[in-house]
Design a protein around this motif. Structure first.
Motif, PDB file in Angstrom:
ATOM      1  N   ILE A 249       1.047  -1.237   0.035  1.00  0.00           N
ATOM      2  CA  ILE A 249       0.132  -0.024  -0.048  1.00  0.00           C
ATOM      3  C   ILE A 249       1.068   1.184  -0.094  1.00  0.00           C
ATOM      4  O   ILE A 249       0.553   2.033  -0.734  1.00  0.00           O
ATOM      5  CB  ILE A 249      -0.862   0.187   1.271  1.00  0.00           C
ATOM      6  CG1 ILE A 249      -1.796  -1.312   1.294  1.00  0.00           C
ATOM      7  CG2 ILE A 249      -2.084   1.065   1.151  1.00  0.00           C
ATOM      8  CD1 ILE A 249      -2.361  -1.813  -0.098  1.00  0.00           C
ATOM      9  N   ALA A 250       1.930   1.190   0.716  1.00  0.00           N
ATOM     10  CA  ALA A 250       2.919   2.234   0.923  1.00  0.00           C
ATOM     11  C   ALA A 250       3.618   2.592  -0.629  1.00  0.00           C
ATOM     12  O   ALA A 250       3.897   3.673  -1.286  1.00  0.00           O
ATOM     13  CB  ALA A 250       4.134   2.182   1.701  1.00  0.00           C
ATOM     14  N   LYS A 251       3.695   1.410  -1.455  1.00  0.00           N
ATOM     15  CA  LYS A 251       4.124   1.351  -2.608  1.00  0.00           C
ATOM     16  C   LYS A 251       3.188   2.068  -3.516  1.00  0.00           C
ATOM     17  O   LYS A 251       3.578   2.786  -4.618  1.00  0.00           O
ATOM     18  CB  LYS A 251       4.527   0.003  -3.230  1.00  0.00           C
ATOM     19  CG  LYS A 251       5.770  -0.584  -2.627  1.00  0.00           C
ATOM     20  CD  LYS A 251       6.957   0.055  -3.003  1.00  0.00           C
ATOM     21  CE  LYS A 251       8.293  -0.288  -2.285  1.00  0.00           C
ATOM     22  NZ  LYS A 251       9.376   0.570  -2.402  1.00  0.00           N
ATOM     23  N   VAL A 252       1.815   1.728  -3.431  1.00  0.00           N
ATOM     24  CA  VAL A 252       0.920   2.373  -4.284  1.00  0.00           C
ATOM     25  C   VAL A 252       0.787   3.768  -4.086  1.00  0.00           C
ATOM     26  O   VAL A 252       0.744   4.578  -5.137  1.00  0.00           O
ATOM     27  CB  VAL A 252      -0.621   1.854  -3.673  1.00  0.00           C
ATOM     28  CG1 VAL A 252      -1.745   2.957  -4.267  1.00  0.00           C
ATOM     29  CG2 VAL A 252      -0.681   0.522  -4.144  1.00  0.00           C
ATOM     30  N   PHE A 253       1.086   4.337  -2.911  1.00  0.00           N
ATOM     31  CA  PHE A 253       1.040   5.691  -2.719  1.00  0.00           C
ATOM     32  C   PHE A 253       2.357   6.430  -3.251  1.00  0.00           C
ATOM     33  O   PHE A 253       2.368   7.800  -3.546  1.00  0.00           O
ATOM     34  CB  PHE A 253       0.738   6.001  -1.218  1.00  0.00           C
ATOM     35  CG  PHE A 253      -0.886   6.187  -0.959  1.00  0.00           C
ATOM     36  CD1 PHE A 253      -1.531   7.408  -1.032  1.00  0.00           C
ATOM     37  CD2 PHE A 253      -1.393   5.036  -0.567  1.00  0.00           C
ATOM     38  CE1 PHE A 253      -2.749   7.099  -0.789  1.00  0.00           C
ATOM     39  CE2 PHE A 253      -2.800   4.862  -0.468  1.00  0.00           C
ATOM     40  CZ  PHE A 253      -3.504   6.143  -0.381  1.00  0.00           C
ATOM     41  N   GLU A 254       3.580   5.894  -3.207  1.00  0.00           N
ATOM     42  CA  GLU A 254       4.627   6.226  -3.979  1.00  0.00           C
ATOM     43  C   GLU A 254       4.211   6.577  -5.417  1.00  0.00           C
ATOM     44  O   GLU A 254       4.782   7.629  -6.116  1.00  0.00           O
ATOM     45  CB  GLU A 254       5.938   5.340  -3.910  1.00  0.00           C
ATOM     46  CG  GLU A 254       6.481   5.297  -2.447  1.00  0.00           C
ATOM     47  CD  GLU A 254       7.728   4.367  -2.297  1.00  0.00           C
ATOM     48  OE1 GLU A 254       8.319   4.118  -3.296  1.00  0.00           O
ATOM     49  OE2 GLU A 254       7.749   3.507  -1.288  1.00  0.00           O
TER      50      GLU A 254
END
Ligand code: AMP
Ligand code: ZN
Length: 113
Positions: free
Chosen positions: A61-66
């Motif tokens: 999910i952090a990767k999605v927001f990156e």
């Protein structure tokens, strides 16, 4: 193979218009856009909904927001945008592979309906 629509899009079995891709994330234009710019951003690995986020998969999910920040720059969304996750029946989720709508290029009403 999984019967999941978005897993099939990631695998290239169903066509999509790619706006971003990296090792963990895939983003494509929504087929029924709700704003002049409307992308759908997903982790490549299947997570059913926000309800299934855990300590083990939350890095995705952090990767999605990156990816959101990168797409906003590449698409020149400096005026702003909205990121939406629909979860479950009352949340209006229709595809059960977690995804984030990135909406932009119009003034977005608040609160949403
Ligand atoms: P949700 O209602 O939050 O589950 O969002 C699912 C989204 O996927 C909707 O906005 C649909 O328009 C979009 N969608 C469904 N099928 C496709 C497809 N084949 N390509 C692109 N977007 C799609
Ligand atoms: Zn899936």
């Amino acid at each position: 193979m999984s019967d999941c629509l978005f897993c099939k899009i990631v695998a290239g079995k169903i066509p999509s218009t790619k706006v971003y891709e990296d090792e963990f994330v895939y983003a494509f234009l929504d087929i029924a856009p709700q704003a002049p710019f409307h992308a759908v951003i997903i982790p490549k690995e299947h997570i059913g909904s926000a309800d299934e986020i855990t300590a083990q998969n939350s890095i995705l999910i952090a990767k999605v927001f990156e990816a959101v920040a990168k797409i906003a720059k590449s698409e020149n969304l400096e005026k702003g945008y909205r990121v939406v996750n629909n979860c479950g029946e009352d949340g209006g989720q229709t595809v059960h592979h977690i995804h984030f709508h990135l909406l932009a290029r119009r003034n977005l009403a608040w609160p949403p309906g």
